[in-house]
Design a protein around this motif. Structure first.
Motif, short mmCIF file in Angstrom:
data_model
loop_
_atom_site.label_atom_id
_atom_site.label_comp_id
_atom_site.label_asym_id
_atom_site.label_seq_id
_atom_site.Cartn_x
_atom_site.Cartn_y
_atom_site.Cartn_z
N ALA A 1 0.81 -1.22 0.00
CA ALA A 1 0.00 0.00 0.00
C ALA A 1 0.84 1.27 0.00
N TRP A 2 0.24 2.32 -0.55
CA TRP A 2 0.80 3.66 -0.51
C TRP A 2 -0.21 4.54 0.20
N LEU A 3 0.22 5.20 1.27
CA LEU A 3 -0.67 6.14 1.96
C LEU A 3 -0.38 7.53 1.40
N VAL A 4 -1.35 8.06 0.67
CA VAL A 4 -1.14 9.33 -0.04
C VAL A 4 -1.99 10.41 0.62
N GLY A 5 -1.35 11.54 0.96
CA GLY A 5 -2.05 12.63 1.64
C GLY A 5 -2.54 13.69 0.67
N ASN A 6 -3.56 14.43 1.09
CA ASN A 6 -4.11 15.51 0.28
C ASN A 6 -3.41 16.82 0.69
N MET B 1 2.09 14.19 1.82
CA MET B 1 2.90 13.03 2.19
C MET B 1 2.58 11.80 1.34
N VAL B 2 3.58 10.94 1.16
CA VAL B 2 3.36 9.61 0.57
C VAL B 2 4.23 8.63 1.36
N ASN B 3 3.62 7.64 1.98
CA ASN B 3 4.38 6.60 2.68
C ASN B 3 3.99 5.24 2.11
N THR B 4 4.94 4.33 2.07
CA THR B 4 4.62 3.01 1.50
C THR B 4 5.05 1.87 2.42
N THR B 5 4.38 0.73 2.27
CA THR B 5 4.74 -0.46 3.05
C THR B 5 6.02 -1.10 2.49
N GLU B 6 6.48 -0.63 1.33
CA GLU B 6 7.67 -1.17 0.67
C GLU B 6 7.57 -2.68 0.48
N GLY B 7 6.61 -3.08 -0.30
CA GLY B 7 6.40 -4.51 -0.58
C GLY B 7 5.11 -4.99 0.06
N ALA C 1 -2.26 -3.62 9.37
CA ALA C 1 -3.11 -2.94 10.36
C ALA C 1 -2.23 -2.14 11.33
N SER C 2 -1.14 -2.76 11.80
CA SER C 2 -0.24 -2.05 12.73
C SER C 2 0.42 -0.88 12.01
N TRP C 3 0.85 -1.12 10.76
CA TRP C 3 1.54 -0.09 9.98
C TRP C 3 0.65 1.14 9.79
#
Ligand code: CTP
Length: 228
Positions: free
Chosen positions: A180-185, A192-198, A206-208
């Motif tokens: 997943a990629w968590l993309v901010g508005n 922001m953009v954060n990823t699980t990296e795989g 869920a924890s991430w």
């Protein structure tokens, strides 16, 4: 403790009394998110679709829905309670125009072809964003073909007017893992953009994601405190 409202699972849109249009969402992701949040001490309400997996923890309050219309009513009831809404439900974009209620409440076989007329469903997340307070964090999910993931996620953030979107490739549905990629508005202060990296298990995801959301919910709660 923060109050988390999560929707998960598919919708079933009735064709008649015995048939529906549904999708393959298992509800696994939303339900492990609910379990993990409860474990961390969050106050959790889970709006859960038909045929979806139940959370294992007793602390999670589960409210069942079947169709998009039911989920719309549930959101109207619970949204004001929440500090954070996570819409992980796979909501139908179209539904049969009128539910057939002939003699037995069941469509009869007819000679030759038959067609179903469909109408658009309302965008529930967009509706929530229009009603939400500025101190509520709104998070959507976007299941996308890998090659247009980021572009489509950004379009959805803007169209729905929400804070964050969790973009993930189509293969996530019905699978035990998620990348997943968590993309901010950026327009709403979340550049922001954060990823699980795989790909990781849905339990680890869920924890991430909760670790990502916690400081952002706190940030929103500070908005509420400063407005009070
Ligand atoms: N969603 C919603 N109401 C709908 C459809 C979707 O609230 N009628 C929510 C989903 O729960 C998810 C997000 O919107 O959090 C993205 O859903 P998706 O189906 O990917 O987006 P759509 O708006 O339907 O766009 P498209 O069909 O173009 O992919």
């Amino acid at each position: 403790m923060p109050r988390l409202l999560i929707s998960a699972g598919p919708t079933y849109e009735p064709i008649d009394a015995v048939r529906f249009i549904g999708n393959r969402s298992s509800g696994k992701l939303g339900s492990s998110l609910a379990d993990r949040a409860d474990e961390l001490g969050w106050d959790v309400r889970l709006l859960l679709g038909p045929n979806a997996i139940e959370p294992s923890r007793k602390g999670v309050d589960v409210f069942r829905f079947t169709s998009c219309a039911d989920l719309e009513a549930a959101l109207a009831q619970h949204l004001a309670w929440a500090d954070c809404l996570v819409m992980a439900a796979a909501v139908a974009d179209y539904r049969p125009k009128a539910c057939e209620t002939d003699l037995c409440g069941k469509r009869r076989r007819v000679a030759g072809e038959m067609s179903l007329e469909l109408e658009s469903t309302p965008d529930l997340l967009k509706g929530c964003a229009e009603k939400a307070r500025p101190d509520q964090l709104l998070v959507g999910f976007a299941l996308e073909p890998a090659k247009e993931l980021m572009e489509s996620a950004r379009r959805k953030l803007e169209r729905k007017g929400i804070d964050l979107i969790v973009a993930n490739p189509l293969e996530t549905m019905d699978s035990d893992t998620i990348e997943a990629w968590l993309v901010g508005n950026a327009d709403r202060g979340f550049d922001m953009v954060n990823t699980t990296e795989g790909a990781i298990s849905k339990a680890r995801f869920a924890s991430w994601i909760l670790k990502q959301l916690e400081p952002l919910v706190d940030q929103k709660l500070m908005v509420r405190a400063s407005d009070a």
